[in-house]
Design a protein around this motif. Sequence first.
Motif, short mmCIF file in Angstrom:
data_model
loop_
_atom_site.label_atom_id
_atom_site.label_comp_id
_atom_site.label_asym_id
_atom_site.label_seq_id
_atom_site.Cartn_x
_atom_site.Cartn_y
_atom_site.Cartn_z
N ARG A 1 -5.03 -0.02 -1.14
CA ARG A 1 -5.51 0.65 0.07
C ARG A 1 -4.93 2.05 0.09
NH1 ARG A 1 -4.75 -2.57 5.51
NH2 ARG A 1 -5.87 -0.70 6.18
N ARG A 2 -5.81 3.04 0.13
CA ARG A 2 -5.37 4.44 0.11
C ARG A 2 -5.47 5.02 1.52
NH1 ARG A 2 -8.47 3.21 -4.22
NH2 ARG A 2 -7.48 3.40 -6.29
N HIS A 3 -4.35 5.39 2.08
CA HIS A 3 -4.32 5.94 3.43
C HIS A 3 -4.48 7.46 3.36
CE1 HIS A 3 -2.90 2.04 4.93
NE2 HIS A 3 -2.16 2.02 3.82
N LYS A 4 -5.35 7.98 4.21
CA LYS A 4 -5.62 9.42 4.20
C LYS A 4 -4.38 10.21 4.62
CE LYS A 4 -10.58 9.06 5.11
NZ LYS A 4 -11.68 9.42 6.05
N ARG A 5 -4.31 11.38 4.07
CA ARG A 5 -3.18 12.27 4.37
C ARG A 5 -3.29 12.74 5.84
NH1 ARG A 5 -0.37 15.79 0.92
NH2 ARG A 5 -1.93 15.34 -0.70
N LYS A 6 -2.21 12.56 6.57
CA LYS A 6 -2.15 13.10 7.92
C LYS A 6 -1.78 14.58 7.87
CE LYS A 6 -0.93 8.73 10.11
NZ LYS A 6 0.08 8.02 10.93
N ARG A 7 -2.15 15.29 8.94
CA ARG A 7 -1.85 16.73 8.95
C ARG A 7 -0.34 16.94 8.81
NH1 ARG A 7 -4.43 20.08 13.72
NH2 ARG A 7 -6.26 19.27 12.62
N GLY A 8 0.00 17.68 7.76
CA GLY A 8 1.41 17.98 7.53
C GLY A 8 2.15 16.85 6.84
N LEU B 1 -4.20 4.78 -20.46
CA LEU B 1 -4.64 4.13 -19.23
C LEU B 1 -5.46 5.07 -18.35
CD1 LEU B 1 -1.44 2.08 -18.30
CD2 LEU B 1 -3.62 1.19 -19.10
N GLU B 2 -5.22 6.34 -18.47
CA GLU B 2 -5.96 7.31 -17.65
C GLU B 2 -7.32 7.67 -18.23
OE1 GLU B 2 -3.13 10.43 -17.63
OE2 GLU B 2 -1.93 9.59 -15.96
N GLN B 3 -7.52 7.40 -19.53
CA GLN B 3 -8.77 7.74 -20.18
C GLN B 3 -9.92 6.85 -19.70
OE1 GLN B 3 -7.99 7.36 -24.35
NE2 GLN B 3 -7.04 9.38 -24.54
N THR B 4 -11.09 7.44 -19.59
CA THR B 4 -12.32 6.67 -19.37
C THR B 4 -13.15 6.75 -20.63
OG1 THR B 4 -12.32 7.17 -17.01
CG2 THR B 4 -14.40 6.42 -17.96
N HIS C 1 4.42 2.82 -12.18
CA HIS C 1 3.94 4.19 -11.97
C HIS C 1 2.51 4.18 -11.43
CE1 HIS C 1 2.77 8.35 -12.81
NE2 HIS C 1 1.74 7.88 -13.51
N PHE C 2 1.63 3.42 -12.06
CA PHE C 2 0.22 3.41 -11.62
C PHE C 2 0.05 2.67 -10.30
CE2 PHE C 2 -0.49 4.56 -16.05
CZ PHE C 2 -1.47 5.54 -15.90
N ARG C 3 0.93 1.75 -10.00
CA ARG C 3 0.89 1.08 -8.70
C ARG C 3 1.28 2.08 -7.61
NH1 ARG C 3 1.50 -4.06 -6.24
NH2 ARG C 3 2.89 -3.99 -4.42
N ASP C 4 2.27 2.93 -7.91
CA ASP C 4 2.73 3.89 -6.91
C ASP C 4 1.67 4.95 -6.59
OD1 ASP C 4 5.15 2.61 -6.76
OD2 ASP C 4 6.20 3.98 -8.13
N ILE C 5 0.90 5.36 -7.60
CA ILE C 5 -0.07 6.44 -7.36
C ILE C 5 -1.45 5.91 -6.99
CG2 ILE C 5 1.18 7.97 -8.94
CD1 ILE C 5 -1.05 7.51 -11.00
N GLY C 6 -1.66 4.59 -7.09
CA GLY C 6 -2.95 4.01 -6.69
C GLY C 6 -4.10 4.41 -7.58
N HIS C 7 -3.85 4.52 -8.90
CA HIS C 7 -4.91 4.95 -9.82
C HIS C 7 -6.00 3.87 -9.97
CE1 HIS C 7 -6.60 7.11 -13.29
NE2 HIS C 7 -6.70 5.92 -13.88
N PHE C 8 -5.61 2.60 -9.89
CA PHE C 8 -6.55 1.49 -10.03
C PHE C 8 -6.80 0.83 -8.69
CE2 PHE C 8 -4.63 1.97 -14.21
CZ PHE C 8 -5.72 1.93 -15.05
N ASP C 9 -8.00 0.27 -8.53
CA ASP C 9 -8.35 -0.41 -7.28
C ASP C 9 -7.72 -1.80 -7.20
OD1 ASP C 9 -10.07 1.72 -6.52
OD2 ASP C 9 -11.60 0.91 -7.89
N ILE C 10 -7.63 -2.46 -8.36
CA ILE C 10 -7.04 -3.81 -8.42
C ILE C 10 -6.09 -3.84 -9.61
CG2 ILE C 10 -7.49 -6.26 -8.83
CD1 ILE C 10 -10.20 -5.90 -7.50
N SER D 1 -15.56 -1.64 -12.88
CA SER D 1 -16.13 -0.30 -13.10
C SER D 1 -15.56 0.31 -14.37
CB SER D 1 -15.83 0.59 -11.89
OG SER D 1 -14.46 0.93 -11.88
N MET D 2 -16.21 1.36 -14.86
CA MET D 2 -15.75 2.05 -16.06
C MET D 2 -14.33 2.60 -15.84
SD MET D 2 -18.00 1.78 -18.40
CE MET D 2 -17.39 2.99 -19.57
N GLY D 3 -13.57 2.59 -16.91
CA GLY D 3 -12.18 3.04 -16.82
C GLY D 3 -11.21 1.93 -16.57
N SER D 4 -11.71 0.68 -16.44
CA SER D 4 -10.82 -0.46 -16.29
C SER D 4 -10.08 -0.71 -17.60
CB SER D 4 -11.61 -1.70 -15.88
OG SER D 4 -12.16 -1.55 -14.59
N LYS D 5 -8.88 -1.29 -17.48
CA LYS D 5 -8.04 -1.50 -18.66
C LYS D 5 -7.43 -2.90 -18.66
CE LYS D 5 -8.44 2.87 -19.85
NZ LYS D 5 -9.10 3.35 -21.09
#
Length: 728
Positions: A283-290, A214-217, A248-257, A353-357
């Motif tokens: 939706r990927r939220h940016k890391r806050k300081r700390g 799943l991680e391969q492109t 696992h992939f839902r938790d890390i946000g590897h895919f957009d949809i 996009s490329m890398g879709s599965k």
Amino acid sequence: MAPVAIGEWMASACIAKMVSKVCSYLEDQYEYQRDDAKDKLTKLKNNLWKIPFVLDKASSLQTKDPSMKSWQGSIKDAAYQAVDVLDLFDYRFFEAKAEDIEKVLAESSDYATVNSSSSATTNTTASTSSSSTVKRSVRVLKRVLFSDEDLNKLIAILEKFDKISSEMQTFLELVNPRNKKPGKALQWRRTTSMLGTTRLIGRGDEETQLKKLLEQTNDWCRKPYSVIAIVGVAGVGKTALLQRVYSHFRDIGHFDIMAWLYVSEKFGVKRLTKEMVQSQKCRRHKRKRGGTSRVSWDGSISADLNSISNLDLVQRILEKKLNGSKVLVVLDDVWNEMSSKWETLCKPLQFASMGSKVVLTTRSEKVAKINGATEIIHLDGLKGKEYLDHFQQCAFDNATPSDFPRLVQIGEQLAMKLAGSPLAAKTVGAELKLKLQEDHWKAVLQLKLWQIEQTADDIMPALRLSYEHLPDHLKQCFVYFALFPKNYQHRDDVLIQMWRAHGYIQKETSDENAYRYINDLLQLSFIKKAANLDNHYVVHDLLHDLAESISNGEHFRIEDDFHVSIPRNVRHLYVNASNISKVCMSLVESQEGLAESPDLKKNLRSLIICKHHAPGERIPPDNFNDVLKETLHDLRSLRVLVLQHPDGILPDNIEHLVHLRYLDISESKIFTSIPKSLFRLYHLQGFILQSYCQHNLGKELQKHISRLTAEPVKILSPIQKSRHQNDR
């Protein structure tokens, strides 16, 4: 579990073909018969069509009513009898033809001897004369083929079908769907991506492999997406593995949809497309300081989507949603074998996009390939401690196994019977945890898997669904595996000959097409290749249990001590050589039983006598062969005979086995001559004997068999010793 339906064990098209052939024979005879015989012939020609008609109608009846099952059983018995009688007409034709041709060839041989010094012209004349004589003799055959006894047998069969036909309308009314209230479709199997509360055990290697894929492109791929399939038998844990990886992939946000679609038997392109439109975006939220980065998922459900009936419009909506996004689409439980449906479903995915599965789960490698899979993960049962831990989790529930040491021991024996299937462990565990008592667990241990009471979401109904999706011609081939022990290694050409012998493969089917039967069962995960043995196959353990349950006693084994009753409906028997005398007595007792009891000797169509393995115990050859002779005496319906006893030898008078198609005496070490009665088995198609016998007797075999049988007999090479290594 209900026995196999009529249409699944005997193709009405095959019966119709036999009826047509017999009608042709009868028509040829008509002008040569006396008046009373002509009346019989007329009745037969006018009514034989009822046999395939009744079978075709009966095959459509689905019922659980005991009286209906009994009635269907009577149809099945009548059909088998009809096959035997129709087949006997064929035998009579070949018998008379062979005898007449033999006579002509003998006369031609005498003629050639007398004129051996004549010119080439004379030899040509003799050859022409011989050919003309053969043609005349075949025409004369039509006057002498069938006796009154043959015609009376066929008339008796027709009377049975007359009675069945008269009852047909009543039974059709009883099972008419219009007379029944519609029920709700069973939805127990519908899955989602969410993990359950049950702790998942094992599958570490497969999980790692799937994550890597799943991680391969795949830059080499012309499409922006690639397709991965997880293939395995029902209940092996395909969905559970995929749920864990999906989470696992839902938790890390590897895919957009990401979209989880439950497919099942109905591959509805519009429904599945709509569900992809309703899938969530990452939706990927940016890391806050700390702090740590965070992933959330937002739904984008269109309120008007359900009202859209136009597939083109739905796909255009999905195109806009997928544009430029990396997508993961899961299709769980796929059965679709129409490539056109798959291609239509995947059209919008070209805008991802490329890398879709796309990941699909299926029970069939054939389905995986039809649906575009380029990577396939084959999932087998759990092994060793991993499976035992899973089994104990299912069987003890919240109790602690160490508190029940005796139950743990019984559980280990039970687990060994379940082929590493997580669903089978759940099924058996549900029964065990009702009573954590030794007597209850011992009682379950004595049962076969299919004898344990089960609900619609348990292992046997799940396996049965796989069986119901088989084409009819493969169903009867599959059920025949119930005759053999588990882990029996089936050689492909032998298996094909046995199937041919019973009409599961028509004799006009080429070997190339016949081998497709085995390949299809392999692709559909019903069988697998035997380890370290070419051209041999083994049935998956749980599917062997399924075959036994469907057979319902028609295929029966006596592998150890004779402590069982032979079912009244048995038609195929596998028996240890040491028990042959007891089997013989049992068959005789069936003849002497009540009038309504079936005559097992007349019903038996397969007899496989396997080797005796008890150390230090040897059956005297004379005793064994006397019993064998007595046993075979009345088995007039046999199609398959396998004799694996080293001291066994065929009786001299086996010409009564007129229906025999396949004969295996490769284990006989004292077979030094061929009984002449063998050459009167005009239906023989396949034959195996010892290699040194084959060398010494090969010329004699080929000379007589090619001359006297209905068609060329395939003399197979001796069976390899390893085939029997798992006999029990």
